[in-house]
Design an enzyme around this catalytic site. Sequence first.
Site, PDB file in Angstrom:
ATOM      1  N   GLU A   1       7.923  16.238  70.365  1.00  0.00           N
ATOM      2  CA  GLU A   1       9.153  15.536  69.963  1.00  0.00           C
ATOM      3  C   GLU A   1       9.060  15.116  68.508  1.00  0.00           C
ATOM      4  O   GLU A   1       8.090  15.428  67.802  1.00  0.00           O
ATOM      5  CB  GLU A   1       9.377  14.311  70.855  1.00  0.00           C
TER       6      GLU A   1
ATOM      7  N   ASP B   1       9.278   4.550  64.682  1.00  0.00           N
ATOM      8  CA  ASP B   1       9.923   5.847  64.460  1.00  0.00           C
ATOM      9  C   ASP B   1      10.416   6.010  63.027  1.00  0.00           C
ATOM     10  O   ASP B   1      11.598   6.316  62.779  1.00  0.00           O
ATOM     11  CB  ASP B   1      11.100   6.021  65.424  1.00  0.00           C
TER      12      ASP B   1
END
Length: 579
Positions: free
Chosen positions: A252, A75
């Site tokens: 997302e 991430d």
Amino acid sequence: MLKRKGKIMLGMSVVILATLTAFSTKEYKRKPQKDRLSGPVFSDFVYKGEDAVYKENPLKPGQFYSPILQGCYPDPSITRKGDDYYLVNSSFSMFPGVPIFHSVDLVNWKQLGHVLDRESQLKVATSGISEGIYAPDIVYNRHNDTFYMITTQFASGIGNMVVKTKDPKVGNWSDPIKLDFDGIDPALFFDDDGKAYVVHNDAPDKGKQRYEGHRVIKLWEYDTQKDQVIKGSERILVDGGVHPADNPIWIEGPHIYKKAGKYYLMCAEGGTGSDHSEVIFSSEQIAGPYTPAPKNPILSQRHLDKTRLNPVEWAGHADLVEGPGGSWYGIFLGVRPNEVNRVNTGRETFILPVDWSGEWPIFQGGMEPLKPSVPMPAGVDNKGNAPGYFPNGNFTFADPLTAVKLDHRWVALRGAREKFVQQSDKGTILKPYAVDISEQKPLSALFYRQQHKNFESTVLLNYVPSTPSDLAGITCLQSEKYYYVLGLTKLDKENYIVLARNENGSTKILAKEKMNLKGAVQLKVQAIGDAYQFAYALAPGQFKHIGNTVSGDILSTDVAGGFTGALIGLYSTSANQIR
């Protein structure tokens, strides 16, 4: 299919390898009892990675390796101030949390430390290994000369939060400011006029969810004086994804950029698994409406031949930055499965050049099989694995464990390292906690991320257990329910070395041998492909295997679940449950 609070992930597999470095030529004699340091003493840790992909693809002039951060560094998010670039990653229940890196050229990186390095910032004491900190976003606001890190902390009821600092090189990030909105994956955007916004993933409005995995992207105005979203300002920018009629899942990881007066919204789509991708939309106004690019996704590996050489899978969750000389680059996560489709290294940070000469940003080679190296920005010198820089490719990390401060690559689980670590000129002492490795509590253990498919790792341990509740040794761990432990303990009033496997909370002793502890013991874990082999040595170079070769299956996400890669740990406990 695996689900986390707000994310679906298809099975990840993990392969663990380890080989060992040569024993030091000196003898290691135990000090007399009266002079013995309290607690197990670990020293001379060595990790060595030897992946074939780097041997077969040596760097040519003008190239550097991708991933730039090997091992569990998922991430990624990146920001820039002048010539300084800062990058952060998810850290879940690792402590300290949110590793932060610095570079002046996008090629050579140094770890500054961690954003969340205090217990007042990170409250993960009872969290599972894949809970805690998700998807941090780092951004610089030129209007108030402040850096922000905004994230979701699934622990202690914190939820979405933001911390700030004037200088990431100094650190000293603020305590968390809890933000008043739901959902996950928040990111901040500061417009040219100084106005601020938060964009994030959320559930559809109540009663409007059409299918499992249906999510929306929301936008809020953000008050930089109060550090809070402005009530009533929220609006939905994307409902479902690029093609709503196809029921796309898990839109997302959003980021907003502005270029040539137009706003661009880039998001991950498809879930953090084999259908992962990156998509992009644009609008004339920040509040929309947003129109998807005519060619989406702009980054993915999901459509490629699974039998291709050196595959990278699950590519997505990207962030963009303008690099040296006006060139653009994108960082993103991906995994590198091995020959039996397991991924020991977890989700890693990759990089690609981005062509933004036209209307839409294009990841160069992002829809083709990713290569192990990428072209460097013009005029940049690749310093390779020079001291002080974060290494990649094949490398050796050697730590005598005698420094006053631990290397930033050592992390604990759920609690501060300083509470159980004591530094000495003999090595690092791990004060045993009355906590077993299977418990969701702070451990007396230091962990180093596995960074290669093929690696070797050794450590020297000076320790004599007193009771069956005492154990110290090494662990290869994927979670509190899935791990191997090789340690010294007491059985029937005798000293033993024990190899145990824990699968879904059930522990099995695979091998045990009585030990005549007259000096330090060197512990070793060696694996080739999916095969682990543990060993020990009582004298220089005289290693002896303990137990048979074992599988890395329980260190893979498709078995263990969760979101971390495998960790190699130095572990101590006074509440040992391996009996």
